[in-house]
Structures are given as C-alpha cells and as structure tokens.
Design a protein around this motif. Structure first.
Motif, PDB file in Angstrom:
ATOM      1  N   GLY A  14       0.821  -1.208   0.000  1.00  0.00           N
ATOM      2  CA  GLY A  14       0.000   0.000   0.000  1.00  0.00           C
ATOM      3  C   GLY A  14       0.851   1.252   0.000  1.00  0.00           C
ATOM      4  O   GLY A  14       2.071   1.207   0.101  1.00  0.00           O
ATOM      5  N   PRO A  15       0.203   2.417  -0.095  1.00  0.00           N
ATOM      6  CA  PRO A  15       0.929   3.673  -0.165  1.00  0.00           C
ATOM      7  C   PRO A  15       1.535   4.103   1.167  1.00  0.00           C
ATOM      8  O   PRO A  15       2.399   4.952   1.198  1.00  0.00           O
ATOM      9  N   SER A  16       1.082   3.534   2.271  1.00  0.00           N
ATOM     10  CA  SER A  16       1.600   3.930   3.573  1.00  0.00           C
ATOM     11  C   SER A  16       1.508   2.749   4.531  1.00  0.00           C
ATOM     12  O   SER A  16       0.811   1.776   4.262  1.00  0.00           O
ATOM     13  N   PRO A  17       2.224   2.818   5.662  1.00  0.00           N
ATOM     14  CA  PRO A  17       2.151   1.731   6.633  1.00  0.00           C
ATOM     15  C   PRO A  17       0.737   1.553   7.163  1.00  0.00           C
ATOM     16  O   PRO A  17      -0.091   2.464   7.093  1.00  0.00           O
ATOM     17  N   ASP A  18       0.471   0.382   7.720  1.00  0.00           N
ATOM     18  CA  ASP A  18      -0.829   0.116   8.325  1.00  0.00           C
ATOM     19  C   ASP A  18      -1.047   0.969   9.563  1.00  0.00           C
ATOM     20  O   ASP A  18      -2.158   1.326   9.893  1.00  0.00           O
ATOM     21  N   LEU A  19       0.029   1.301  10.256  1.00  0.00           N
ATOM     22  CA  LEU A  19      -0.057   2.115  11.466  1.00  0.00           C
ATOM     23  C   LEU A  19       1.235   2.908  11.617  1.00  0.00           C
ATOM     24  O   LEU A  19       2.327   2.354  11.504  1.00  0.00           O
ATOM     25  N   ARG A  20       1.108   4.188  11.860  1.00  0.00           N
ATOM     26  CA  ARG A  20       2.248   5.052  12.184  1.00  0.00           C
ATOM     27  C   ARG A  20       1.828   5.826  13.418  1.00  0.00           C
ATOM     28  O   ARG A  20       0.788   6.489  13.424  1.00  0.00           O
ATOM     29  N   LEU A  21       2.637   5.731  14.457  1.00  0.00           N
ATOM     30  CA  LEU A  21       2.267   6.293  15.750  1.00  0.00           C
ATOM     31  C   LEU A  21       3.438   7.068  16.324  1.00  0.00           C
ATOM     32  O   LEU A  21       4.564   6.563  16.355  1.00  0.00           O
ATOM     33  N   GLU A  22       3.207   8.300  16.759  1.00  0.00           N
ATOM     34  CA  GLU A  22       4.231   9.078  17.434  1.00  0.00           C
ATOM     35  C   GLU A  22       3.924   9.042  18.923  1.00  0.00           C
ATOM     36  O   GLU A  22       2.803   9.368  19.344  1.00  0.00           O
ATOM     37  N   LEU A  23       4.921   8.649  19.709  1.00  0.00           N
ATOM     38  CA  LEU A  23       4.743   8.475  21.148  1.00  0.00           C
ATOM     39  C   LEU A  23       5.647   9.421  21.923  1.00  0.00           C
ATOM     40  O   LEU A  23       6.786   9.672  21.513  1.00  0.00           O
ATOM     41  N   GLN A  24       5.149   9.914  23.045  1.00  0.00           N
ATOM     42  CA  GLN A  24       6.000  10.657  23.960  1.00  0.00           C
ATOM     43  C   GLN A  24       6.932   9.671  24.645  1.00  0.00           C
ATOM     44  O   GLN A  24       6.553   8.530  24.909  1.00  0.00           O
ATOM     45  N   ARG A  25       8.108  10.085  24.942  1.00  0.00           N
ATOM     46  CA  ARG A  25       9.085   9.203  25.598  1.00  0.00           C
ATOM     47  C   ARG A  25       8.829   9.216  27.105  1.00  0.00           C
ATOM     48  O   ARG A  25       9.489   9.905  27.868  1.00  0.00           O
ATOM     49  N   PRO A  72      17.459  13.282  22.895  1.00  0.00           N
ATOM     50  CA  PRO A  72      16.848  14.257  23.804  1.00  0.00           C
ATOM     51  C   PRO A  72      15.573  13.692  24.448  1.00  0.00           C
ATOM     52  O   PRO A  72      14.802  12.983  23.793  1.00  0.00           O
ATOM     53  N   ARG A  73      15.356  14.006  25.720  1.00  0.00           N
ATOM     54  CA  ARG A  73      14.188  13.493  26.454  1.00  0.00           C
ATOM     55  C   ARG A  73      12.868  13.895  25.784  1.00  0.00           C
ATOM     56  O   ARG A  73      11.888  13.175  25.896  1.00  0.00           O
ATOM     57  N   ASP A  74      12.840  15.043  25.123  1.00  0.00           N
ATOM     58  CA  ASP A  74      11.580  15.496  24.521  1.00  0.00           C
ATOM     59  C   ASP A  74      11.409  15.008  23.074  1.00  0.00           C
ATOM     60  O   ASP A  74      10.402  15.302  22.441  1.00  0.00           O
ATOM     61  N   ALA A  75      12.373  14.250  22.557  1.00  0.00           N
ATOM     62  CA  ALA A  75      12.247  13.712  21.195  1.00  0.00           C
ATOM     63  C   ALA A  75      11.266  12.545  21.202  1.00  0.00           C
ATOM     64  O   ALA A  75      11.351  11.662  22.057  1.00  0.00           O
ATOM     65  N   PRO A  76      10.303  12.525  20.281  1.00  0.00           N
ATOM     66  CA  PRO A  76       9.314  11.451  20.275  1.00  0.00           C
ATOM     67  C   PRO A  76       9.900  10.116  19.803  1.00  0.00           C
ATOM     68  O   PRO A  76      10.990  10.067  19.223  1.00  0.00           O
ATOM     69  N   ILE A  77       9.159   9.083  20.055  1.00  0.00           N
ATOM     70  CA  ILE A  77       9.444   7.738  19.561  1.00  0.00           C
ATOM     71  C   ILE A  77       8.416   7.464  18.476  1.00  0.00           C
ATOM     72  O   ILE A  77       7.232   7.785  18.648  1.00  0.00           O
ATOM     73  N   GLU A  78       8.835   6.879  17.367  1.00  0.00           N
ATOM     74  CA  GLU A  78       7.907   6.545  16.294  1.00  0.00           C
ATOM     75  C   GLU A  78       7.784   5.036  16.170  1.00  0.00           C
ATOM     76  O   GLU A  78       8.785   4.324  16.160  1.00  0.00           O
ATOM     77  N   LEU A  79       6.555   4.557  16.087  1.00  0.00           N
ATOM     78  CA  LEU A  79       6.286   3.146  15.827  1.00  0.00           C
ATOM     79  C   LEU A  79       5.608   3.049  14.473  1.00  0.00           C
ATOM     80  O   LEU A  79       4.649   3.774  14.204  1.00  0.00           O
ATOM     81  N   VAL A  80       6.117   2.169  13.623  1.00  0.00           N
ATOM     82  CA  VAL A  80       5.522   1.894  12.323  1.00  0.00           C
ATOM     83  C   VAL A  80       5.225   0.408  12.274  1.00  0.00           C
ATOM     84  O   VAL A  80       6.091  -0.417  12.591  1.00  0.00           O
ATOM     85  N   ALA A  81       3.995   0.064  11.919  1.00  0.00           N
ATOM     86  CA  ALA A  81       3.580  -1.339  11.857  1.00  0.00           C
ATOM     87  C   ALA A  81       2.989  -1.627  10.491  1.00  0.00           C
ATOM     88  O   ALA A  81       2.223  -0.824   9.956  1.00  0.00           O
TER      89      ALA A  81
END
Length: 146
Positions: A14-25, A72-81
């Motif tokens: 597909g054109p994009s991942p099934d899930l893309r999530l930005e999380l606070q650390r 950096p502590r304020d840098a987000p974490i990204e999850l791609v599934a």
C-alpha cells in the motif's frame, strides 16, 4: 527451536504503513503502543499466542526506546507497523545514535530481556543506526508449528 528466515517479509504494497504512531518518551508509551497495535490488527484474526507475543515484543521494544535512548528526552518515539500476507513487521525509532546489540548477560536477572526475547521469538529482527536508531522485528502471522 525456532527457524529464522533469511528473507525479509515482502514489503507492504500500500501507499503507507498500516499504522504510524508518534509516542511521547514516557512510561505510558508501551501501553499506548500495545493498544494501538492490537486495535489496528484485531481484524486480522491473529491466533491468541501470536497476539500475545506481538503485544510482548511491542512492549519490550518501546520500553527499550523510552529507557535507553541517548536522544533528547523530549524527542518522540515513532512506531511503524505493517502487515503482509505472512508477517507483522514493527519498527520503533528513537532519536538516539544507535548501539551494538550485546548477548544477554545471564548474571543480570532483573533486566536485559528485550533483545533476548526478539532473538528467541521473532522470525527476524535488527537494529539500524543510520541517523536515529530503529529496532525492528518481524513476527509470523500464524503460530510457529501451527
């Protein structure tokens, strides 16, 4: 014994991942990630053991990014599934500068199980350290031996 695939799972068509999530650390990130992945892939009808293993590995990889990232502590974490016909692929990226995976130290009984579990349970896993750090794994959509 688990057999490891030498071939990557086929790329998502597909054109994009099934899930893309930005999380606070922060300490809530693993639970948020587990819930998002479970909700997104519920329609696949995954076997109970596959769903449980997926939740465990997502928790471990996100927890490692929260706890061990040198970014950096304020840098987000990204999850791609992504789901393919045969596997679920999860990639978790943090702002750290990478690391070299080390074998688990059996003398440490209170921690150090995250990458060990990836090695023992996933079909494939790895660490990419070009720029930010990405830890990824692939889990078959059906239970091994099923």
């Amino acid at each position: 014994m688990t057999q490891r695939s030498k071939q990557p799972c086929e790329p998502h068509s597909g054109p994009s991942p099934d899930l893309r999530l930005e999380l606070q650390r922060d300490v809530e990130a693993p639970a948020i990630a587990r819930a998002a992945v479970a909700g997104r892939f519920e329609s696949l009808g995954l076997d109970g053991s596959v769903s449980s293993t997926l939740a465990l590995l997502v928790s471990e990889v996100v927890s490692n990014a929260v706890r061990h990232s040198a970014g950096p502590r304020d840098a987000p974490i990204e999850l791609v599934a992504e789901a393919t016909a045969g596997a679920i692929r999860i990639a978790v990226t943090d702002a750290g500068e990478g690391f070299t995976p080390q074998p688990r130290n059996p003398g440490r009984t209170h921690d150090g199980y995250g990458l060990y579990l990836l090695e023992k349970v996933s079909a494939r896993w790895g660490v990419e350290s070009r720029g930010p750090t990405t830890v990824w794994f692939e889990l078959p959509r059906t239970a091994l031996g099923a």
